[in-house]
Design a protein around this motif. Structure first.
Motif, PDB file in Angstrom:
ATOM      1  N   GLY A  43       0.800  -1.225   0.000  1.00  0.00           N
ATOM      2  CA  GLY A  43       0.000   0.000   0.000  1.00  0.00           C
ATOM      3  C   GLY A  43       0.827   1.267   0.000  1.00  0.00           C
ATOM      4  N   HIS A  44       2.147   1.151  -0.102  1.00  0.00           N
ATOM      5  CA  HIS A  44       3.014   2.327  -0.081  1.00  0.00           C
ATOM      6  C   HIS A  44       3.157   2.902  -1.483  1.00  0.00           C
ATOM      7  CE1 HIS A  44       3.910   1.447   4.045  1.00  0.00           C
ATOM      8  NE2 HIS A  44       4.283   0.213   3.716  1.00  0.00           N
ATOM      9  N   SER A  45       3.211   4.206  -1.574  1.00  0.00           N
ATOM     10  CA  SER A  45       3.243   4.869  -2.874  1.00  0.00           C
ATOM     11  C   SER A  45       3.761   6.281  -2.716  1.00  0.00           C
ATOM     12  CB  SER A  45       1.824   4.898  -3.472  1.00  0.00           C
ATOM     13  OG  SER A  45       1.770   5.669  -4.653  1.00  0.00           O
ATOM     14  N   ALA A  46       4.484   6.750  -3.734  1.00  0.00           N
ATOM     15  CA  ALA A  46       4.922   8.149  -3.761  1.00  0.00           C
ATOM     16  C   ALA A  46       3.834   9.059  -4.324  1.00  0.00           C
ATOM     17  CB  ALA A  46       6.195   8.272  -4.602  1.00  0.00           C
ATOM     18  N   TRP A  47       2.734   8.453  -4.773  1.00  0.00           N
ATOM     19  CA  TRP A  47       1.600   9.197  -5.315  1.00  0.00           C
ATOM     20  C   TRP A  47       0.518   9.334  -4.240  1.00  0.00           C
ATOM     21  CZ3 TRP A  47       1.528  10.817 -10.541  1.00  0.00           C
ATOM     22  CH2 TRP A  47       2.568  10.326 -11.334  1.00  0.00           C
ATOM     23  N   PRO A  48      -0.505  10.138  -4.485  1.00  0.00           N
ATOM     24  CA  PRO A  48      -1.589  10.232  -3.508  1.00  0.00           C
ATOM     25  C   PRO A  48      -2.314   8.912  -3.265  1.00  0.00           C
ATOM     26  CG  PRO A  48      -1.661  12.123  -4.987  1.00  0.00           C
ATOM     27  CD  PRO A  48      -0.633  11.175  -5.540  1.00  0.00           C
TER      28      PRO A  48
END
Length: 206
Positions: A43-48
């Motif tokens: 669930g990790h992301s550099a996006w929203p």
């Protein structure tokens, strides 16, 4: 005798028995929504938004289509689209480093779900060569997601994630769906696009 509940109620109202699944336990819409709400990379992301398994599945399928020297049989494309379908039914995409700790019982559960999916959609078992090509597409997609979606550095992808394939710069989804390259879709959009592709392939095989 244990009477512990092992089934979940799906949006369609159907009940999916996670320990003893059958090919009749879900609707296509349930699967599409489950994959759209199940996230890669913990669930990790550099996006929203995080990246859904539904979006990843479309990427892998399009890579296989792009690499083919002749048009792919629809059943091969469908198998690529469905390669992580068990995760959508389970609602969980385990990151690879945790899988050894979950043990053989979890592996058996995932295998039973995959078998139900293959039976439901009439998918043939992987041959060794088909599995090799699939794994390449899956790993290329993973390297690209790590770089463009999560924020890993290329050196980390090679040394820490142990992915030997180079990340793509061009997002194969963008040429089909438009939008911003590598941007994770909303669950609604991901489910709609997955379901549309599933419907197209089922019709081609009818």
């Amino acid at each position: 005798m244990s009477h512990t509940r092992a089934w979940v109620r799906l949006p369609s109202g159907k009940r999916l028995d996670l320990l003893n699944p059958t090919p009749f336990d879900w609707e296509d819409q349930d699967l599409a929504l489950g994959l759209a709400r199940t996230y890669r990379w913990g669930g990790h992301s550099a996006w929203p938004l995080p990246l859904s398994v539904a979006q990843h599945s479309l990427t892998v399928m399009l890579l296989r289509r792009q690499w083919a020297t002749t048009p792919l049989d629809p059943v091969i494309e469908l198998r690529e689209l469905m390669h992580d379908a068990d995760e959508g039914l389970l609602g969980f995409d385990c990151i690879s480093v945790l899988k050894p700790f979950l043990g053989e019982r979890f592996r058996a559960l995932a295998t039973r779900l995959e078998a139900a999916v293959f039976l439901r959609y009439g998918l043939p078992a992987w041959t060794a060569e088909e599995k090799r090509i699939h794994k390449r597409a899956d790993r290329v997609a993973a390297a690209s997601e790590a770089l463009h979606v999560v924020g890993w550095q290329q050196q980390e992808i090679r040394q820490t994630l142990k992915i030997r394939y180079q990340p793509l710069q061009e997002d194969v989804l963008q040429s089909v769906y438009g939008g911003t390259a590598w941007e994770p879709w909303t669950p609604t959009v991901a489910a709609e696009r997955f379901l549309a592709e599933l419907g197209r392939l089922k019709q081609a095989l009818a």
